[in-house]
Write an enzyme that holds these catalytic residues in place. Sequence first.
Site, PDB file in Angstrom:
ATOM      1  CG  ASN A 176      -1.826   1.263   1.211  1.00  0.00           C
ATOM      2  OD1 ASN A 176      -2.765   1.336   0.429  1.00  0.00           O
ATOM      3  ND2 ASN A 176      -1.535   2.245   2.051  1.00  0.00           N
ATOM      4  CE1 TYR A 180      -2.671   6.975   4.691  1.00  0.00           C
ATOM      5  CE2 TYR A 180      -0.567   5.874   5.072  1.00  0.00           C
ATOM      6  CZ  TYR A 180      -1.888   5.830   4.643  1.00  0.00           C
ATOM      7  OH  TYR A 180      -2.407   4.658   4.169  1.00  0.00           O
ATOM      8  NE  ARG A 181      -1.505  15.596  10.824  1.00  0.00           N
ATOM      9  CZ  ARG A 181      -2.743  15.767  11.285  1.00  0.00           C
ATOM     10  NH1 ARG A 181      -3.740  16.062  10.470  1.00  0.00           N
ATOM     11  NH2 ARG A 181      -2.981  15.668  12.577  1.00  0.00           N
ATOM     12  CD1 TRP A 194      -1.549   5.026  11.304  1.00  0.00           C
ATOM     13  CD2 TRP A 194      -0.178   4.619   9.570  1.00  0.00           C
ATOM     14  NE1 TRP A 194      -0.620   4.124  11.712  1.00  0.00           N
ATOM     15  CE2 TRP A 194       0.225   3.837  10.673  1.00  0.00           C
ATOM     16  CE3 TRP A 194       0.522   4.503   8.377  1.00  0.00           C
ATOM     17  CZ2 TRP A 194       1.316   2.972  10.610  1.00  0.00           C
ATOM     18  CZ3 TRP A 194       1.602   3.647   8.310  1.00  0.00           C
ATOM     19  CH2 TRP A 194       1.990   2.901   9.416  1.00  0.00           C
ATOM     20  CD  GLU A 240      -2.078   2.418  -3.135  1.00  0.00           C
ATOM     21  OE1 GLU A 240      -3.141   2.489  -2.485  1.00  0.00           O
ATOM     22  OE2 GLU A 240      -1.275   1.452  -3.005  1.00  0.00           O
ATOM     23  CG  ASP A 290      -6.203  18.713   8.560  1.00  0.00           C
ATOM     24  OD1 ASP A 290      -6.037  18.507   7.346  1.00  0.00           O
ATOM     25  OD2 ASP A 290      -6.010  17.847   9.432  1.00  0.00           O
TER      26      ASP A 290
END
Length: 438
Positions: A176, A180-181, A194, A240, A290
Amino acid sequence: MPLDNLRAFLDAIDEHDTLVRVTHAVSVDKEITEIADRCMKSPGGGPALLFARPALPGGAPSRYPVAVNLFGSERRMALALGVQCLDDIAARISELVALKVPEGLLGKLALLPRLAEVAKFPPKTVGRPACQETVVKDADVDLTQLPAPICWPEDGGPYITLGGVITRDPVSGVRNVGMYRVQVLSKNTLAMHWQRHKVGAAHWRTMAERGETMPVAIALGGDPASIYSASAPLPPTIDEFLFAGFLRGEPVRLSKAVTSDLEVPAEADFVIEGYIDPRDELVLEGPFGDHTGFYSLPDYYPKVHVTAVTMRDKPVWPHTIVGRPPMEDYYLGHATERIFLPLLRLTIPEIVDLHMPAEGIFHNLVFVSIDKQYPGQAYKVMSGLWGQGLMSPAKVMVVVAKDVNVRDPKQAWWDAHNHIDPERDVRFTMGPIDVLDH
Protein backbone atom coordinates in the site's frame (compact mmCIF):
# COMPACT_ATOMS: atom_id res chain seq x y z
CA MET A 1 6.13 10.09 -23.21
CA PRO A 2 5.32 9.89 -19.49
CA LEU A 3 7.14 12.14 -17.03
CA ASP A 4 9.63 9.96 -15.17
CA ASN A 5 10.68 12.23 -12.32
CA LEU A 6 10.05 15.48 -10.52
CA ARG A 7 12.60 17.46 -12.54
CA ALA A 8 10.87 16.42 -15.77
CA PHE A 9 7.54 17.53 -14.27
CA LEU A 10 9.00 20.91 -13.29
CA ASP A 11 10.37 21.34 -16.82
CA ALA A 12 6.95 20.49 -18.29
CA ILE A 13 5.25 23.03 -16.03
CA ASP A 14 7.85 25.62 -17.03
CA GLU A 15 7.18 24.94 -20.71
CA HIS A 16 3.41 24.49 -20.75
CA ASP A 17 2.11 26.32 -17.67
CA THR A 18 3.61 28.70 -15.10
CA LEU A 19 6.56 27.97 -12.82
CA VAL A 20 7.85 30.81 -10.66
CA ARG A 21 11.37 30.42 -9.29
CA VAL A 22 11.82 32.23 -5.99
CA THR A 23 15.50 33.11 -5.73
CA HIS A 24 15.33 35.08 -2.48
CA ALA A 25 15.96 33.21 0.76
CA VAL A 26 12.61 32.16 2.23
CA SER A 27 12.21 30.41 5.58
CA VAL A 28 10.56 27.00 5.79
CA ASP A 29 9.16 28.25 9.11
CA LYS A 30 5.76 29.58 7.91
CA GLU A 31 7.14 31.93 5.22
CA ILE A 32 6.80 29.37 2.41
CA THR A 33 3.22 28.73 3.56
CA GLU A 34 2.37 32.43 3.51
CA ILE A 35 3.59 32.87 -0.07
CA ALA A 36 2.09 29.59 -1.31
CA ASP A 37 -1.28 30.31 0.34
CA ARG A 38 -1.58 33.65 -1.45
CA CYS A 39 -0.72 32.03 -4.79
CA MET A 40 -3.17 29.16 -4.34
CA LYS A 41 -5.99 31.59 -3.64
CA SER A 42 -5.32 33.61 -6.78
CA PRO A 43 -7.40 32.99 -9.96
CA GLY A 44 -6.84 29.60 -11.55
CA GLY A 45 -4.90 28.23 -8.59
CA GLY A 46 -1.82 30.41 -9.08
CA PRO A 47 1.58 29.31 -10.38
CA ALA A 48 3.74 26.42 -9.29
CA LEU A 49 6.55 27.64 -7.02
CA LEU A 50 10.16 26.53 -6.75
CA PHE A 51 11.96 28.02 -3.73
CA ALA A 52 15.61 27.87 -4.73
CA ARG A 53 17.03 29.05 -1.38
CA PRO A 54 14.87 27.76 1.48
CA ALA A 55 16.17 28.64 4.94
CA LEU A 56 15.90 26.16 7.79
CA PRO A 57 14.51 27.24 11.18
CA GLY A 58 17.19 29.45 12.70
CA GLY A 59 18.24 30.80 9.29
CA ALA A 60 20.74 28.21 8.04
CA PRO A 61 20.40 27.62 4.28
CA SER A 62 19.09 24.29 3.03
CA ARG A 63 20.89 22.50 0.22
CA TYR A 64 17.61 21.36 -1.29
CA PRO A 65 15.04 23.51 -3.13
CA VAL A 66 11.35 23.20 -2.18
CA ALA A 67 8.58 22.84 -4.79
CA VAL A 68 5.00 23.81 -3.88
CA ASN A 69 1.67 23.94 -5.75
CA LEU A 70 2.84 21.54 -8.45
CA PHE A 71 -0.67 20.09 -8.82
CA GLY A 72 -2.51 23.34 -8.13
CA SER A 73 -4.52 23.73 -11.35
CA GLU A 74 -6.49 21.54 -13.73
CA ARG A 75 -3.87 22.14 -16.41
CA ARG A 76 -1.00 20.99 -14.18
CA MET A 77 -2.98 17.94 -13.02
CA ALA A 78 -3.47 16.97 -16.66
CA LEU A 79 0.24 17.57 -17.34
CA ALA A 80 1.15 15.36 -14.39
CA LEU A 81 -0.90 12.49 -15.78
CA GLY A 82 0.03 13.00 -19.43
CA VAL A 83 -3.41 13.91 -20.81
CA GLN A 84 -5.13 16.92 -22.32
CA CYS A 85 -8.11 16.54 -20.01
CA LEU A 86 -8.72 14.44 -16.89
CA ASP A 87 -11.86 13.02 -18.50
CA ASP A 88 -9.55 11.30 -21.02
CA ILE A 89 -8.41 8.99 -18.21
CA ALA A 90 -12.02 8.32 -17.22
CA ALA A 91 -12.72 7.32 -20.83
CA ARG A 92 -9.82 4.80 -20.73
CA ILE A 93 -11.20 3.32 -17.50
CA SER A 94 -14.69 3.16 -19.01
CA GLU A 95 -13.31 1.10 -21.89
CA LEU A 96 -11.54 -1.30 -19.55
CA VAL A 97 -14.49 -1.89 -17.25
CA ALA A 98 -16.73 -2.43 -20.28
CA LEU A 99 -14.55 -5.30 -21.55
CA LYS A 100 -16.68 -8.28 -22.54
CA VAL A 101 -15.45 -11.49 -24.13
CA PRO A 102 -16.81 -11.32 -27.69
CA GLU A 103 -18.20 -14.23 -29.63
CA GLY A 104 -16.23 -15.81 -32.45
CA LEU A 105 -12.51 -16.19 -33.05
CA LEU A 106 -12.08 -12.86 -34.84
CA GLY A 107 -13.76 -10.99 -32.00
CA LYS A 108 -11.52 -12.67 -29.44
CA LEU A 109 -8.41 -11.85 -31.48
CA ALA A 110 -9.51 -8.21 -31.73
CA LEU A 111 -9.60 -8.11 -27.92
CA LEU A 112 -5.95 -9.14 -27.53
CA PRO A 113 -4.39 -5.66 -28.00
CA ARG A 114 -6.54 -4.23 -25.21
CA LEU A 115 -5.63 -7.11 -22.89
CA ALA A 116 -1.97 -6.63 -23.79
CA GLU A 117 -2.24 -2.98 -22.73
CA VAL A 118 -3.42 -4.06 -19.26
CA ALA A 119 -0.40 -6.38 -18.97
CA LYS A 120 2.00 -3.44 -19.33
CA PHE A 121 1.00 -1.77 -16.07
CA PRO A 122 2.68 -3.74 -13.23
CA PRO A 123 5.80 -2.03 -11.83
CA LYS A 124 9.21 -3.42 -12.70
CA THR A 125 12.30 -3.72 -10.49
CA VAL A 126 15.57 -2.12 -11.55
CA GLY A 127 19.08 -1.98 -10.11
CA ARG A 128 21.20 1.10 -9.31
CA PRO A 129 18.24 3.44 -8.78
CA ALA A 130 18.58 7.20 -9.04
CA CYS A 131 17.02 7.57 -5.58
CA GLN A 132 20.08 5.94 -3.95
CA GLU A 133 22.84 8.06 -5.44
CA THR A 134 23.40 9.36 -1.90
CA VAL A 135 22.77 7.12 1.12
CA VAL A 136 22.84 8.34 4.73
CA LYS A 137 22.35 5.65 7.37
CA ASP A 138 21.96 5.08 11.11
CA ALA A 139 23.75 7.65 13.31
CA ASP A 140 24.45 9.95 10.35
CA VAL A 141 20.74 10.55 9.72
CA ASP A 142 19.64 14.10 10.54
CA LEU A 143 16.10 14.90 9.47
CA THR A 144 16.45 18.47 10.74
CA GLN A 145 18.66 19.20 7.71
CA LEU A 146 15.79 18.43 5.34
CA PRO A 147 13.56 21.40 4.38
CA ALA A 148 10.31 20.03 5.82
CA PRO A 149 8.28 23.23 6.40
CA ILE A 150 6.41 24.37 9.47
CA CYS A 151 3.13 25.35 7.87
CA TRP A 152 0.96 27.24 10.38
CA PRO A 153 1.64 29.13 13.65
CA GLU A 154 0.26 26.48 16.01
CA ASP A 155 1.53 23.39 14.16
CA GLY A 156 3.36 20.87 16.34
CA GLY A 157 6.50 21.07 14.19
CA PRO A 158 7.82 20.51 10.66
CA TYR A 159 5.71 18.22 8.48
CA ILE A 160 6.22 15.97 5.48
CA THR A 161 3.03 16.57 3.51
CA LEU A 162 3.48 15.14 -0.01
CA GLY A 163 5.13 11.80 0.67
CA GLY A 164 4.00 8.35 -0.38
CA VAL A 165 4.08 6.13 2.72
CA ILE A 166 4.88 2.56 1.66
CA THR A 167 3.82 -0.41 3.80
CA ARG A 168 2.98 -4.06 3.15
CA ASP A 169 0.20 -6.31 4.42
CA PRO A 170 1.98 -8.96 6.55
CA VAL A 171 -0.61 -11.60 5.62
CA SER A 172 -1.27 -11.09 1.92
CA GLY A 173 1.97 -9.30 1.03
CA VAL A 174 0.01 -6.65 -0.88
CA ARG A 175 1.73 -3.25 -0.90
CA ASN A 176 0.00 0.00 0.00
CA VAL A 177 1.13 3.54 -0.76
CA GLY A 178 -0.79 6.23 1.15
CA MET A 179 -0.38 9.98 1.42
CA TYR A 180 -0.35 10.71 5.16
CA ARG A 181 1.05 13.68 6.97
CA VAL A 182 4.22 12.87 8.93
CA GLN A 183 5.62 15.07 11.70
CA VAL A 184 9.37 15.40 12.16
CA LEU A 185 10.07 14.85 15.87
CA SER A 186 13.88 14.69 16.04
CA LYS A 187 16.95 13.89 13.98
CA ASN A 188 15.84 10.31 13.48
CA THR A 189 12.20 9.94 14.58
CA LEU A 190 8.85 10.76 13.00
CA ALA A 191 5.19 10.63 14.07
CA MET A 192 3.05 8.76 11.52
CA HIS A 193 -0.45 10.23 11.32
CA TRP A 194 -2.67 7.56 9.81
CA GLN A 195 -6.33 7.48 10.67
CA ARG A 196 -7.84 4.20 11.80
CA HIS A 197 -9.65 3.63 8.51
CA LYS A 198 -6.46 3.97 6.43
CA VAL A 199 -4.83 0.87 4.94
CA GLY A 200 -1.41 1.66 6.43
CA ALA A 201 -3.00 1.79 9.88
CA ALA A 202 -4.57 -1.64 9.30
CA HIS A 203 -1.14 -3.05 8.38
CA TRP A 204 0.33 -1.55 11.56
CA ARG A 205 -2.42 -2.99 13.78
CA THR A 206 -1.94 -6.47 12.30
CA MET A 207 1.83 -6.39 12.79
CA ALA A 208 1.51 -4.95 16.31
CA GLU A 209 -0.86 -7.78 17.26
CA ARG A 210 1.74 -10.26 15.98
CA GLY A 211 4.51 -8.44 17.85
CA GLU A 212 6.40 -7.80 14.60
CA THR A 213 8.47 -4.74 13.72
CA MET A 214 6.90 -2.92 10.77
CA PRO A 215 9.12 -1.57 7.97
CA VAL A 216 8.06 1.77 6.51
CA ALA A 217 9.39 3.86 3.64
CA ILE A 218 8.38 7.41 2.68
CA ALA A 219 9.03 8.39 -0.93
CA LEU A 220 9.16 12.07 -1.89
CA GLY A 221 9.20 13.14 -5.51
CA GLY A 222 9.57 10.76 -8.41
CA ASP A 223 7.12 10.58 -11.27
CA PRO A 224 3.99 12.75 -10.78
CA ALA A 225 1.56 9.90 -11.53
CA SER A 226 2.93 7.95 -8.54
CA ILE A 227 2.70 11.04 -6.31
CA TYR A 228 -0.96 11.45 -7.27
CA SER A 229 -1.71 7.72 -6.90
CA ALA A 230 -0.66 7.82 -3.24
CA SER A 231 -3.59 10.20 -2.65
CA ALA A 232 -6.13 8.15 -4.65
CA PRO A 233 -8.80 6.14 -2.76
CA LEU A 234 -7.92 2.75 -4.24
CA PRO A 235 -9.24 -0.53 -2.82
CA PRO A 236 -6.77 -2.22 -0.42
CA THR A 237 -6.01 -4.99 -2.95
CA ILE A 238 -4.94 -2.58 -5.73
CA ASP A 239 -1.26 -1.59 -5.79
CA GLU A 240 -0.89 2.19 -6.16
CA PHE A 241 2.19 1.71 -8.35
CA LEU A 242 0.16 -0.55 -10.63
CA PHE A 243 -2.44 2.22 -10.90
CA ALA A 244 0.29 4.79 -11.56
CA GLY A 245 1.58 2.54 -14.35
CA PHE A 246 -1.90 2.54 -15.88
CA LEU A 247 -2.05 6.33 -15.69
CA ARG A 248 1.43 6.68 -17.19
CA GLY A 249 0.92 4.00 -19.82
CA GLU A 250 4.31 2.69 -18.71
CA PRO A 251 5.46 0.70 -15.64
CA VAL A 252 6.74 2.50 -12.57
CA ARG A 253 10.36 1.54 -11.86
CA LEU A 254 11.01 0.30 -8.32
CA SER A 255 14.09 -0.76 -6.41
CA LYS A 256 14.76 -2.50 -3.12
CA ALA A 257 15.19 -0.19 -0.14
CA VAL A 258 18.59 -0.01 1.58
CA THR A 259 17.55 -1.09 5.09
CA SER A 260 14.39 -3.17 4.49
CA ASP A 261 12.86 -5.44 1.88
CA LEU A 262 10.27 -2.86 0.81
CA GLU A 263 10.41 -1.63 -2.77
CA VAL A 264 10.63 2.13 -3.36
CA PRO A 265 10.30 4.32 -6.48
CA ALA A 266 13.64 4.31 -8.28
CA GLU A 267 13.12 7.90 -9.50
CA ALA A 268 12.20 9.39 -6.10
CA ASP A 269 14.07 12.51 -4.98
CA PHE A 270 14.18 11.40 -1.34
CA VAL A 271 13.34 8.12 0.39
CA ILE A 272 13.12 8.00 4.18
CA GLU A 273 13.39 4.40 5.46
CA GLY A 274 12.53 3.23 8.93
CA TYR A 275 10.47 0.97 11.16
CA ILE A 276 7.78 1.01 13.83
CA ASP A 277 8.46 -1.04 16.96
CA PRO A 278 5.23 -2.50 18.47
CA ARG A 279 6.79 -2.20 21.93
CA ASP A 280 7.05 1.60 21.66
CA GLU A 281 4.58 3.91 23.32
CA LEU A 282 2.59 6.06 20.91
CA VAL A 283 3.88 9.61 20.51
CA LEU A 284 1.99 12.90 20.55
CA GLU A 285 1.44 14.28 17.04
CA GLY A 286 -0.03 17.69 16.17
CA PRO A 287 -1.69 20.14 16.26
CA PHE A 288 -1.84 20.53 12.47
CA GLY A 289 -3.56 23.26 10.46
CA ASP A 290 -5.85 21.18 8.28
CA HIS A 291 -7.91 21.47 5.11
CA THR A 292 -11.00 22.42 7.10
CA GLY A 293 -9.37 25.70 8.05
CA PHE A 294 -9.14 24.54 11.67
CA TYR A 295 -6.35 22.83 13.59
CA SER A 296 -6.79 19.11 14.08
CA LEU A 297 -6.05 18.37 17.73
CA PRO A 298 -2.95 16.60 19.06
CA ASP A 299 -3.34 12.85 19.43
CA TYR A 300 -1.17 9.77 19.84
CA TYR A 301 0.22 7.93 16.82
CA PRO A 302 3.04 5.44 16.03
CA LYS A 303 6.68 6.52 16.17
CA VAL A 304 8.89 5.80 13.16
CA HIS A 305 12.60 5.15 13.81
CA VAL A 306 14.51 6.31 10.73
CA THR A 307 17.28 3.97 9.57
CA ALA A 308 18.29 5.67 6.31
CA VAL A 309 17.69 8.68 4.07
CA THR A 310 18.53 8.18 0.41
CA MET A 311 18.36 10.75 -2.38
CA ARG A 312 19.07 11.35 -6.02
CA ASP A 313 21.57 13.85 -7.40
CA LYS A 314 20.28 17.44 -6.98
CA PRO A 315 16.96 16.45 -5.38
CA VAL A 316 13.94 18.71 -4.97
CA TRP A 317 11.75 18.55 -1.84
CA PRO A 318 8.06 18.34 -2.85
CA HIS A 319 5.63 19.98 -0.45
CA THR A 320 2.00 20.98 -0.21
CA ILE A 321 -0.01 22.98 2.28
CA VAL A 322 -3.61 22.54 3.34
CA GLY A 323 -6.01 25.04 4.84
CA ARG A 324 -9.13 26.97 3.96
CA PRO A 325 -9.94 26.42 0.27
CA PRO A 326 -9.13 26.93 -2.46
CA MET A 327 -5.87 25.04 -2.07
CA GLU A 328 -3.72 22.69 -4.15
CA ASP A 329 -5.38 19.65 -2.60
CA TYR A 330 -8.66 20.59 -4.31
CA TYR A 331 -7.12 19.79 -7.70
CA LEU A 332 -5.81 16.43 -6.47
CA GLY A 333 -9.30 15.66 -5.20
CA HIS A 334 -10.86 16.90 -8.43
CA ALA A 335 -8.67 14.48 -10.40
CA THR A 336 -9.93 11.62 -8.22
CA GLU A 337 -13.50 12.76 -8.81
CA ARG A 338 -13.10 12.66 -12.60
CA ILE A 339 -10.96 9.51 -12.80
CA PHE A 340 -13.06 7.33 -10.50
CA LEU A 341 -16.49 8.32 -11.83
CA PRO A 342 -16.64 5.31 -14.22
CA LEU A 343 -15.98 2.96 -11.30
CA LEU A 344 -18.84 4.51 -9.31
CA ARG A 345 -21.09 3.94 -12.32
CA LEU A 346 -20.32 0.21 -12.18
CA THR A 347 -22.39 -0.13 -9.02
CA ILE A 348 -24.62 2.95 -9.44
CA PRO A 349 -25.22 3.10 -13.22
CA GLU A 350 -27.80 5.88 -13.11
CA ILE A 351 -25.15 8.44 -12.09
CA VAL A 352 -24.60 10.94 -14.93
CA ASP A 353 -22.06 13.21 -13.25
CA LEU A 354 -20.65 14.05 -9.83
CA HIS A 355 -18.84 17.04 -8.37
CA MET A 356 -17.30 17.90 -5.01
CA PRO A 357 -16.73 21.69 -4.98
CA ALA A 358 -13.78 23.29 -3.22
CA GLU A 359 -16.05 24.86 -0.62
CA GLY A 360 -17.12 21.41 0.53
CA ILE A 361 -13.51 20.39 1.28
CA PHE A 362 -13.61 17.11 -0.65
CA HIS A 363 -16.34 14.91 0.76
CA ASN A 364 -18.36 17.35 2.88
CA LEU A 365 -20.53 18.38 -0.09
CA VAL A 366 -21.32 16.19 -3.10
CA PHE A 367 -23.49 17.19 -6.06
CA VAL A 368 -24.80 14.24 -8.10
CA SER A 369 -26.88 14.24 -11.28
CA ILE A 370 -28.79 11.09 -12.18
CA ASP A 371 -30.91 9.68 -14.97
CA LYS A 372 -34.06 9.39 -12.89
CA GLN A 373 -36.45 6.58 -13.84
CA TYR A 374 -38.68 6.12 -10.77
CA PRO A 375 -39.71 7.83 -7.48
CA GLY A 376 -37.25 7.46 -4.61
CA GLN A 377 -34.31 6.70 -6.91
CA ALA A 378 -32.32 9.57 -5.41
CA TYR A 379 -32.41 7.85 -2.00
CA LYS A 380 -30.98 4.69 -3.56
CA VAL A 381 -28.16 6.68 -5.16
CA MET A 382 -27.33 8.47 -1.91
CA SER A 383 -27.25 5.20 0.04
CA GLY A 384 -25.04 3.63 -2.61
CA LEU A 385 -22.57 6.52 -2.55
CA TRP A 386 -22.38 6.51 1.25
CA GLY A 387 -21.23 2.89 0.99
CA GLN A 388 -18.30 3.74 -1.30
CA GLY A 389 -15.14 3.91 0.82
CA LEU A 390 -14.05 7.52 1.35
CA MET A 391 -17.49 8.78 0.29
CA SER A 392 -18.79 7.48 3.62
CA PRO A 393 -17.94 10.67 5.60
CA ALA A 394 -19.87 12.87 3.11
CA LYS A 395 -22.03 15.26 5.14
CA VAL A 396 -24.31 16.65 2.43
CA MET A 397 -25.37 14.98 -0.82
CA VAL A 398 -27.51 16.87 -3.29
CA VAL A 399 -29.08 14.73 -6.02
CA VAL A 400 -30.47 16.51 -9.08
CA ALA A 401 -31.74 15.64 -12.56
CA LYS A 402 -29.41 14.77 -15.42
CA ASP A 403 -29.89 18.10 -17.20
CA VAL A 404 -28.36 20.03 -14.27
CA ASN A 405 -24.66 20.87 -14.60
CA VAL A 406 -23.31 19.74 -11.22
CA ARG A 407 -19.85 21.09 -12.07
CA ASP A 408 -21.42 24.55 -11.73
CA PRO A 409 -22.27 24.74 -8.00
CA LYS A 410 -24.33 27.91 -8.46
CA GLN A 411 -26.61 26.22 -10.98
CA ALA A 412 -26.83 23.05 -8.90
CA TRP A 413 -27.78 25.00 -5.76
CA TRP A 414 -30.26 27.11 -7.72
CA ASP A 415 -31.97 24.03 -9.08
CA ALA A 416 -32.03 22.27 -5.70
CA HIS A 417 -33.31 25.28 -3.75
CA ASN A 418 -36.05 26.02 -6.26
CA HIS A 419 -37.39 22.48 -6.42
CA ILE A 420 -36.89 21.10 -2.93
CA ASP A 421 -39.83 20.07 -0.76
CA PRO A 422 -38.23 19.72 2.69
CA GLU A 423 -40.83 17.27 3.97
CA ARG A 424 -40.52 15.02 0.94
CA ASP A 425 -36.91 15.47 -0.18
CA VAL A 426 -34.71 15.88 2.91
CA ARG A 427 -33.30 12.84 4.68
CA PHE A 428 -31.11 12.78 7.79
CA THR A 429 -28.84 9.85 8.54
CA MET A 430 -25.77 8.91 10.54
CA GLY A 431 -22.40 7.54 9.52
CA PRO A 432 -18.67 7.59 10.24
CA ILE A 433 -16.84 10.89 10.63
CA ASP A 434 -13.35 11.89 9.53
CA VAL A 435 -11.02 12.31 12.52
CA LEU A 436 -9.76 15.54 10.89
CA ASP A 437 -13.22 17.06 11.32
CA HIS A 438 -13.13 19.75 13.97
